[in-house]
Design a protein around this motif. Structure first.
Motif, PDB file in Angstrom:
ATOM      1  N   LEU A 161     -49.004 -42.145  -6.190  1.00  0.00           N
ATOM      2  CA  LEU A 161     -50.278 -41.503  -6.538  1.00  0.00           C
ATOM      3  C   LEU A 161     -50.412 -40.151  -5.853  1.00  0.00           C
ATOM      4  O   LEU A 161     -50.872 -39.176  -6.447  1.00  0.00           O
ATOM      5  N   ALA A 217     -48.435 -37.745  -7.664  1.00  0.00           N
ATOM      6  CA  ALA A 217     -49.069 -37.427  -8.946  1.00  0.00           C
ATOM      7  C   ALA A 217     -50.209 -36.436  -8.745  1.00  0.00           C
ATOM      8  O   ALA A 217     -50.324 -35.451  -9.477  1.00  0.00           O
ATOM      9  N   MET A 221     -48.098 -41.893 -12.348  1.00  0.00           N
ATOM     10  CA  MET A 221     -49.304 -42.729 -12.402  1.00  0.00           C
ATOM     11  C   MET A 221     -48.946 -44.150 -12.809  1.00  0.00           C
ATOM     12  O   MET A 221     -49.518 -45.125 -12.311  1.00  0.00           O
ATOM     13  N   LEU A 268     -55.462 -45.054 -13.637  1.00  0.00           N
ATOM     14  CA  LEU A 268     -54.530 -44.654 -14.701  1.00  0.00           C
ATOM     15  C   LEU A 268     -55.269 -43.911 -15.812  1.00  0.00           C
ATOM     16  O   LEU A 268     -54.857 -42.833 -16.255  1.00  0.00           O
ATOM     17  N   VAL A 270     -56.662 -40.363 -14.833  1.00  0.00           N
ATOM     18  CA  VAL A 270     -55.679 -39.282 -14.766  1.00  0.00           C
ATOM     19  C   VAL A 270     -55.072 -39.014 -16.140  1.00  0.00           C
ATOM     20  O   VAL A 270     -55.005 -37.879 -16.595  1.00  0.00           O
TER      21      VAL A 270
END
Lengths: 220, 670
Positions: B177, B180, B213, B257, B260
């Motif tokens: 994460l 990301a 993700m 999830l 994003v």
């Protein structure tokens, strides 16, 4: 006049590197410590020259500290220690001194190339100084790696510190506090190492670091 | 006070309940006080979510001067966050009410009480966070507190291993994460979600963020192959915490999830979606297959969670595929199906875990083969469990059917996709999802049939008594949600429409306007579903045929021994067991996917001893991925161990060597 000032600063800093090279191939402990004293003398000359050119009186104090402690007190104390231990005539075989010299030359070349490239914006004075200072630091490290005797490692450490002081005085506006604290910490390190030398000696009858390694049950 | 401020206050109160629990210590009032306050706060949060979704309160944001000094902490309650706040709120409220009764049996309440409300608060904060720093911080707090809750019974066998694996996977997930969000922030380095949403990025970069993700949120939600911790950790926790972790925390992971992938990244290319769809479908099949052979009831439920996460992720992948092709109405269908299933799963999985908790309280057993016949001794639990099992098996008129029906409606729209690849992949994934749904039904027939029907297989099951009223009330509320959401799916779909509008720029047609509460996802001519009609039909036909049978045939009631197959024997093992029920499917599907291997030991002729059948199962992912990784790490660590025993000169050489090589790199670089 400017040219002259620059050349003398250059000469003194270069001299420091030269004395560092001299230390690398000294086989006798006594000679090594005397060369180290010379190292400190050249350093203090260089620092006082910087003090004069930069018009920074506090650098004279730094030079004085270097002269008194590094050129007189510490070498004297080290010489006393090795006499008391009876190792002042001992010959420490420096393995592959030629090779070490070559490696040292490589390090000096590298640090000059690196520093001259990285510091293009800084004035020429500080550039040369920084390049030589880094060389002195690396040569000190090299000495610590190649020597086995605890005393010569201490000398290597001290010469490394000389390089740091050279770098610090080359840059304008470095406050005195920094140098004093560096000098003080080196002094403390010297005392601690000195005490340890005697402790090691008491225990192992030698100050060859190889003995410590044997004691730890490891082969080299 | 805006909605977000209200929600933040509730979350802060939940976090503050943790220290209060420590101060209360071992006092008897601690358990009811903490759980009751948690329940009230969570209900308030549910209300806030509903208010925002229904338009009674506006979307609101708030920046608090905490966290990174130049960033602050951004919080925002928009439609998507409100929907997830609703899910977290009602799931947590039900679990808290359940714990009012269940928590009394806790031997060491101080291992649960301080962490429980703070865990709830952290989940709420994850949903509300609107910058990467607050999000990750809340996420980590949520992970750590749930780890502490998993470790509540740390003396039990396997719990410490479960906790260790969970901690590793949580760390890995947060790492992904972090990367990301790093990619999302880009070189500008602005970590507020608004800035991330505004910046442009290349399709490859967006796909990389999607992959990270899937790793990060997927490891928390239980996507294959990152699911291994889930069947270990979820059953190890106390049952109300299991319900929360399975029913609610996995949804918070899915929130990350969705936030994003649908919101912050911006448009994704169509070729990014097949990976999501296939991953979801694979997860669904593998999860439910493992549930089918698991012998521990809570473990089977945890595997079933993996299946449902797979279904939801596949629906999200479909929404991505449709959205990338500009088919926003169909994207809204798939997206709404995903959100609806999230809502439903939170309800029935919590319900089922609570039922398993009741069984655990009453019998002390989690092994299916030690249960049986509980329907006689725990009739209310059995009835409520039945509702949950039917809902998760997607039987009409319950809620599971409604959401899966919507999902398959969107699968059926796949021929309209322009890419040939998607035209092939989507129906194939749809077939896998259908297989998963059928296997789910069989898995829950097994859990319910072996656990609650038949004859008791152990003394503990024989002596079971019904549990307290709080637990049953919480379960009844969830069962009611399952029934209502199944009969009136339009209400839920209208409620989540603003979230769908925000994420895929379209919504389903307004369902409240349809006649007779019919569900019309696309157009009336295409397909409709009416839960109420199905309910009425089932009620009429069932009661009608019962009446007819009793009227025309005999009125007499006869009670006979259950499942004795015409062979009256006292040995309970003559019934169908957990292993024997799963055998046919295990043989058909499990040989490859689960590496199932049977070993039969026959006694030599003349020996009167029994023949024995042993089944060996191996976890494909554990053996194929995790074992090699851990072997490599161990080997590297063993090598690196030698660094600890170097001589002084070698240490110095190491220092000098690394310094010189770094300087060399710098020299060459310039």
């Amino acid at each position: 006049m400017d040219r002259m000032v620059f050349d003398i600063a250059h000469l003194l800093a270069g001299g420091l590197v030269l004395v560092s090279f001299m230390m690398i191939y000294q086989e006798r402990l006594g000679a090594l410590i005397r060369v180290f004293a010379m190292h400190a003398v050249v350093l203090s000359l260089s620092v006082s020259w910087q003090a004069w050119t930069q018009d920074a009186p506090h650098l004279y104090v730094t030079a004085a500290i270097a002269l008194v402690f590094k050129a007189v007190v510490i070498p004297g104390a080290l010489l006393r220690i090795i006499r008391r231990m009876g190792i002042h005539r001992e010959v420490e075989t420096v393995v592959g001194s030629g090779l070490t010299m070559l490696a040292g030359m490589g390090l000096v070349a590298m640090s000059i190339v690196l520093m001259l490239r990285l510091t293009e914006t800084v004035d020429a004075f500080a550039r040369e100084d920084l390049a030589f200072a880094l060389s002195v630091v690396l040569l000190g490290l090299l000495m610590m790696v190649t020597r086995r005797n605890a005393v010569s490692q201490v000398v290597g450490f001290m010469s490394m510190e000389n390089g740091l002081i050279l770098a610090a005085t080359g840059a304008k506006g470095m406050p005195l506090v920094v140098e004093i604290s560096v000098a003080f910490s080196v002094l403390i390190a010297f005392i601690v190492i000195g005490v340890f030398l005697f402790r090691i000696r008491e225990r192992f009858d030698t100050i060859d670091l190889g003995a410590l390694e044997e004691y730890r049950g490891e082969n080299q | 006070m805006t909605a977000v401020e209200f929600a933040l206050l509730c979350a802060a109160a939940l976090l503050a309940l943790g220290p209060v629990a420590i101060l209360l210590g071992r006092r008897a009032v601690a358990t009811p006080l903490i759980y009751a306050s948690s329940a009230v706060l969570c209900l308030a949060l549910t209300g806030a979510g509903v208010a925002v979704l229904a338009g009674m309160a506006g979307v609101s944001g708030r920046v608090l001067p905490i966290g990174l000094p130049w960033l602050g902490a951004h919080w925002r309650l928009d439609a998507l966050a409100a929907f997830f706040l609703l899910v977290v709120g009602f799931g947590s409220a039900a679990a808290s009410v359940y714990a009012l009764g269940y928590g009394r049996h806790e031997h060491e309440p101080l291992r649960v009480l301080p962490f429980y409300p703070a865990f709830l608060g952290a989940m709420v904060l994850v949903v509300l966070a609107h910058d990467a720093f607050s999000f990750l911080a809340s996420w980590e707090v949520m992970s750590l507190l749930s780890w502490a809750l998993v470790m509540a019974h740390h003396r039990a066998e396997g719990t410490r291993h479960a906790g260790y694996v969970y901690l590793l996977m949580a760390g890995f997930g947060t790492m992904a994460l972090l990367l990301a969000f790093g990619l999302l922030a880009g070189s500008g380095g602005d970590y507020a979600f608004d800035a991330m949403r505004a910046s442009d990025r290349s399709p490859a970069m967006a796909a990389a963020i999607l992959a990270l993700m899937l790793l990060g949120a997927g490891s928390k939600a239980g996507l294959v192959p990152l699911h291994v911790w889930l069947p270990l950790a979820h059953p190890a926790a106390p049952s109300h915490v299991s319900a929360l972790m399975s029913g609610v925390m996995t949804k918070v992971a899915l929130y990350g999830l969705i936030r994003v992938v649908f919101d912050l990244v911006g448009p994704l290319a169509w070729w990014a979606s097949p990976a999501v769809i296939v991953l979801g479908a694979l997860t669904a099949v593998l999860g439910i297959l493992s549930a089918l052979v698991a012998s521990d009831i809570k473990r089977a439920l945890a595997y079933s969670t993996i299946e449902n996460i797979g279904v939801i992720v596949a629906a999200l992948g479909l929404a991505l595929a449709f959205r990338a092709n500009g088919m926003t109405a169909t994207a809204a269908l798939a997206f709404s199906a995903a959100l609806f299933h999230i809502f439903n799963h939170a309800a029935f999985k919590s319900l089922l875990f609570m039922g398993a908790g009741n069984v655990l309280t009453a019998t002390g057993q989690r092994e299916l083969d030690a249960l049986g016949g509980l329907i006689h001794r725990m009739p209310v639990t059995a009835a409520l469990m039945l509702v949950g099992a039917m809902a998760i098996s997607a039987l009409p008129p319950l809620n599971g059917f409604a959401s899966e029906w919507l999902l398959f409606q969107s699968v059926l729209k796949s021929p309209e996709l322009p890419q040939a690849g998607l035209q092939i992949i989507v129906p194939a994934a749809g077939a896998m999802l259908a297989l998963a749904a059928a296997l789910a039904a069989s898995a829950f027939v097994r859990i319910y049939g072996v656990g609650f029907l038949g004859r008791p297989r152990s003394e503990a099951a024989q002596k079971a008594v019904e549990v307290d009223r709080f637990s049953l009330a919480a379960m009844a509320a969830l069962a009611l949600i399952c029934v209502l959401a199944g009969v009136f799916p339009g209400v839920v779909l209208d409620l989540l429409a603003p979230a769908s509008e925000a994420m895929v720029a379209a919504r389903l047609p307004v369902q409240a306007d349809q006649a007779w509460l019919t569900l019309v996802p696309i157009a009336e001519t295409r397909s409709t579903y009416n839960g109420l009609l199905v309910l009425v039909f089932i009620a009429f036909s069932a009661s009608g045929s019962a009446w007819l049978v009793h009227r025309l045939a005999s009125r007499k009631l006869r009670r006979g021994p259950a499942w004795d197959c015409g062979f009256p024997s006292d040995i309970a093992n003559t019934q169908y067991g957990a292993g024997s029920f799963a055998q046919p499917l295990r043989r058909v599907l499990g040989t490859v996917l689960l590496r199932a291997r049977e070993e039969i030991t026959m006694p030599p002729p003349g020996d009167g001893g029994p023949a024995r059948l042993r089944v060996h199962l191996r976890d494909l992912f554990w053996d194929g991925i995790y074992q090699p990784i851990s072997t490599v790490i161990n080997a590297v660590a063993t090598q690196a161990n030698r660094l600890q025993f170097l001589t002084i000169r070698r240490y110095l050489s190491l220092v000098v060597g690394s310094l010189v090589s770094l300087l060399l790199v710098l020299t060459i670089w310039n």
